[in-house]
Write an enzyme that holds these catalytic residues in place. Structure first.
Site, PDB file in Angstrom:
ATOM      1  N   ASP A 122       0.854  -1.185   0.000  1.00 15.16           N
ATOM      2  CA  ASP A 122       0.000   0.000   0.000  1.00 15.16           C
ATOM      3  C   ASP A 122       0.889   1.234   0.000  1.00 15.16           C
ATOM      4  OD1 ASP A 122      -2.359  -1.450   0.054  1.00 15.16           O
ATOM      5  OD2 ASP A 122      -2.608  -1.288   2.218  1.00 15.16           O
ATOM      6  N   ASP A 139      -7.225  -1.621  -3.924  1.00 20.14           N
ATOM      7  CA  ASP A 139      -8.164  -1.211  -2.872  1.00 20.14           C
ATOM      8  C   ASP A 139      -9.151  -0.175  -3.402  1.00 20.14           C
ATOM      9  OD1 ASP A 139      -6.840  -2.831  -1.001  1.00 20.14           O
ATOM     10  OD2 ASP A 139      -5.591  -1.182  -0.292  1.00 20.14           O
TER      11      ASP A 139
END
Length: 169
Positions: A122, A139
């Site tokens: 991320d 995401d």
């Protein structure tokens, strides 16, 4: 078995595009830009890059620090992706196809990371906008896809059409 609709094919292509964009962005962050872990780099306005490894599900929820949990998340994501791939074969509405394509692509993009790295990379940080989580392209695709799927269901209900009538399995 019924043939895949044009919208179903579109959803599969969209899912493949999401996986490609997700993996390309992660390759760039990890191997080209080589963003160090937990270092924040300003990009533009509230948009920053901050590298973190997410061992949980989207946005770091439900941490999976144990290997068994990691593989359970991999299995769950694959099962959900297969379920969505079967569902989208009969897609009759564009919004359904787009939504399911985004969710499938995001799920597969994160599964690739879990298998390769044991965690999800991320790096998109917009915490200056009071959004506390660091996330990635996959995401974002999952989140947008779920929002579109909910919108699609609300639109069907508003038109007086049962939600399960047209695009359900």
């Amino acid at each position: 078995m019924k043939a895949v609709t044009k919208l179903g094919i579109f959803a599969y292509l969209l899912a493949a595009l999401v996986v490609a964009l997700d993996q390309a962005s992660k390759f760039w962050i990890l191997h080209v830009f080589q963003l160090p872990l937990k270092v924040t780099v300003p990009v533009a306005g509230p948009f920053h890059l901050t590298m973190v490894w997410n061992r949980g599900v989207s946005f770091g929820l439900l941490r999976a620090d144990v290997d068994l949990t990691r593989w359970a998340l991999v299995a769950f994501s694959i099962i959900v992706s297969v379920f969505l791939a079967v569902w989208v074969r009969k897609a009759g509405r564009a919004l359904t196809a787009v939504a399911l394509g985004l969710v499938m692509g995001g799920a597969v993009g994160n599964v690739v990371d879990r298998i390769r790295f044991g965690a999800v990379a991320d790096f998109i940080d917009v915490s200056r906008l009071w959004f506390p989580w660091i996330f990635n392209v996959a995401d974002a695709a999952i989140t947008i896809g779920i929002a579109l799927l909910l919108l699609d269901m609300l639109m069907q209900e508003k038109q007086g059409q049962p939600v399960a009538q047209k695009d359900a399995i």
